[in-house]
Design a protein around this motif. Sequence first.
Motif, PDB file in Angstrom:
ATOM      1  N   LYS A   1      52.357  71.178  81.083  1.00 59.05           N
ATOM      2  CA  LYS A   1      51.296  71.427  80.123  1.00 59.05           C
ATOM      3  C   LYS A   1      50.664  72.771  80.437  1.00 59.05           C
ATOM      4  CE  LYS A   1      49.943  67.287  78.045  1.00 59.05           C
ATOM      5  NZ  LYS A   1      48.810  66.576  77.480  1.00 59.05           N
TER       6      LYS A   1
ATOM      7  N   ARG B 137      45.267  64.236  84.065  1.00 57.60           N
ATOM      8  CA  ARG B 137      46.661  64.274  84.523  1.00 57.60           C
ATOM      9  C   ARG B 137      46.923  63.385  85.736  1.00 57.60           C
ATOM     10  NH1 ARG B 137      49.952  67.072  81.947  1.00 57.60           N
ATOM     11  NH2 ARG B 137      51.476  66.976  83.612  1.00 57.60           N
TER      12      ARG B 137
ATOM     13  N   GLU C 196      50.341  57.522  78.148  1.00 55.60           N
ATOM     14  CA  GLU C 196      49.340  58.577  78.276  1.00 55.60           C
ATOM     15  C   GLU C 196      48.143  58.141  77.458  1.00 55.60           C
ATOM     16  OE1 GLU C 196      50.592  62.485  77.115  1.00 55.60           O
ATOM     17  OE2 GLU C 196      48.568  63.315  77.296  1.00 55.60           O
TER      18      GLU C 196
ATOM     19  N   ARG D 221      56.536  66.005  81.231  1.00 57.76           N
ATOM     20  CA  ARG D 221      55.855  65.437  80.071  1.00 57.76           C
ATOM     21  C   ARG D 221      56.340  64.014  79.829  1.00 57.76           C
ATOM     22  NH1 ARG D 221      56.208  70.666  76.011  1.00 57.76           N
ATOM     23  NH2 ARG D 221      55.164  72.106  77.441  1.00 57.76           N
TER      24      ARG D 221
END
Lengths: 268, 268, 268
Positions: free
Chosen positions: A4, A78, A99, A156
């Motif tokens: 990211k 995160r 997520e 990711r």
Amino acid sequence: MGRKGDAGRQGGERGDMGIVTMITDFGDSDWFVGAVKSAILRVNPSCVIADVTHSIPRHDVRYGAYVLASVFRAFPPRTVHLAVVDPGVGSERLAIAAEIDGRYFVGPDNGLLSECLSTATYARFVRLSIPLSASATFHARDVFAPAAARLSKGCRIHELGEAVSSVMTFDIPYPQLVPEPGVVAGQVRHVDRFGNLITNLPNRLLELGPVYLQNRQLRKVSCYAEGGVRELVVLPGSNGTAEIAVNGGNAQEISGATGGTEVRVAIN
Amino acid sequence: MGRKGDAGRQGGERGDMGIVTMITDFGDSDWFVGAVKSAILRVNPSCVIADVTHSIPRHDVRYGAYVLASVFRAFPPRTVHLAVVDPGVGSERLAIAAEIDGRYFVGPDNGLLSECLSTATYARFVRLSIPLSASATFHARDVFAPAAARLSKGCRIHELGEAVSSVMTFDIPYPQLVPEPGVVAGQVRHVDRFGNLITNLPNRLLELGPVYLQNRQLRKVSCYAEGGVRELVVLPGSNGTAEIAVNGGNAQEISGATGGTEVRVAIN
Amino acid sequence: MGRKGDAGRQGGERGDMGIVTMITDFGDSDWFVGAVKSAILRVNPSCVIADVTHSIPRHDVRYGAYVLASVFRAFPPRTVHLAVVDPGVGSERLAIAAEIDGRYFVGPDNGLLSECLSTATYARFVRLSIPLSASATFHARDVFAPAAARLSKGCRIHELGEAVSSVMTFDIPYPQLVPEPGVVAGQVRHVDRFGNLITNLPNRLLELGPVYLQNRQLRKVSCYAEGGVRELVVLPGSNGTAEIAVNGGNAQEISGATGGTEVRVAIN
């Protein structure tokens, strides 16, 4: 491996080491905790592993969901939460990563995310594939830990598996209006280490009227030390819901209440 | 301080922080764990310390050896395992460091390495000298932790002390052929937190014939969830040996079996 | 954010990550430990968090003070000790930070520093302000953890709050001369996990004369293994004071002694 943008990061370069928390029912006398840590560190040797608890009562998915939700958003963005209370390991239940509001979850699809999702702004899920070599009794080591470690390194979530649109959840016991006018009935959700009775009544309800446990009205205080000797008092809890406590004592022992015991607020 | 070539490293520069695991019988309510961590961090303040367990039953060297072997090779190369179950601390027993298949061990020479060595490709040992200032009751802090921390920083094992050619080991209970033709007799090695009976029968034996516990044949399943209510089943365990379990229940409570109870396979 | 000169640092650049230890009575089955870690890592994501113990008996400030003092100076300079045994959380008791002999303490002002201060070369204290948003039941998360994390990043103590000149302390039970000539009366301070009786008699007193527990003279040995079967022996302890032990056994069970039991030395 994808990353990211730095915009969403905290803590500068060293924050890149990544944080993985562990919430399990593995106890602390077996080799399980060590095996999971080894599988994380093999993929990310610089990972910061934060033990939250390994003492979830065995197979108690609901309590695991409560603890997970209690810390989920508090960790930095995160952070990866590896939460494993997994009586169905190796069966048809899915292995997932999620997520939610900028934090990650890796674990079994058995309801552990129920409380996190109840307050989520956004969430997405992927199904983790189970390697042929994975032990059917220890996905924490062979499936979840490697996925958590990859996320901690900046991978990711969509790189980990195929998207799924929803995951298993169970009902969370929210306070209910009862037939008697103006009465809200909640319950004791959990008894903590100090014997405090953690209810599901939001702290703000305390301002609306008297609180009753087992037909006894409780005095409202603002900190434990304001309670009298062996006096059951109610106060705003640190997790957002009211708790019932005894100053220097044990509210569970003194009241006999336990998980599920009703707690009422009579709205003025 | 000497360093191995980078060829054997994993994880790039940050992996240089070093990993030390702790496997002890110190419990979690004394200051012992903290004292050992302080002694490691004084030498290597960036060390990643991974608690495996501090709940080895006190003085139970055999169980310590089992846990150590269960995680030894799973950690990244150059990981240092500080394993201390040490009833003989301060006596004539040696303090040693070992290198086995690319990982390190630091601890007392009392058999803790027995299970690791039973499957080792190569091993070498050195004797650690005991500083005059070391407490005769706490070598973990005064001898093992500093040695572990030096290894974690890249020190070579031969820099830590004089080579010794062998270390203490005890016999490991392997499955045995018994007089009845085609029968292999193993045993329960350990009962885990979930009440599962961990045997010493290699998983591959499960394919060769029926398994019996206390003269009862056990159904073979591939994961816990396939078992019936209160049904004792046998399945391949995550540590390489078969385990006996009850779906959602406790195999130890239901069977009454414990460490040492015989488990048989009748080879077809 | 201010930083001390590098002169006082150990461990080079990576030591800048900072070390925070945790000493609490939170137990290991609630979400409290995780919540505190999250609050530390939000401020300093690279912080090395060293769990010392979360098993201080609940509200036992005196035992917390003992454990804190046992590890306080052993950690590297600039280590921050977050010690929380806090029955008065949210009341008038102050929240403080302290700098003592180059290490830091953050926690409640309720006597936890008593033993550290009894041997301090220098000390200074500041009062932490309590944010309006802080939960009155969880200062560890909302007050102490953020302060500890800031210190771990190099913040100076005077930046955290207003100086105060002293903090609460309680009396520590030192050995006493008793009316009988040449007799020093100490006591058992604590029983450790192994059943060893940890006294408050400095090790050097062992050289001055025989030691008596419950009118029984104890043989002096230099390590546990020198004791006979079920024989109570006395030896120099790793924390600076004499301990009474049984080789391979449990001195508490065999003697019936407990915290407070008198132990005498008859000076020759």
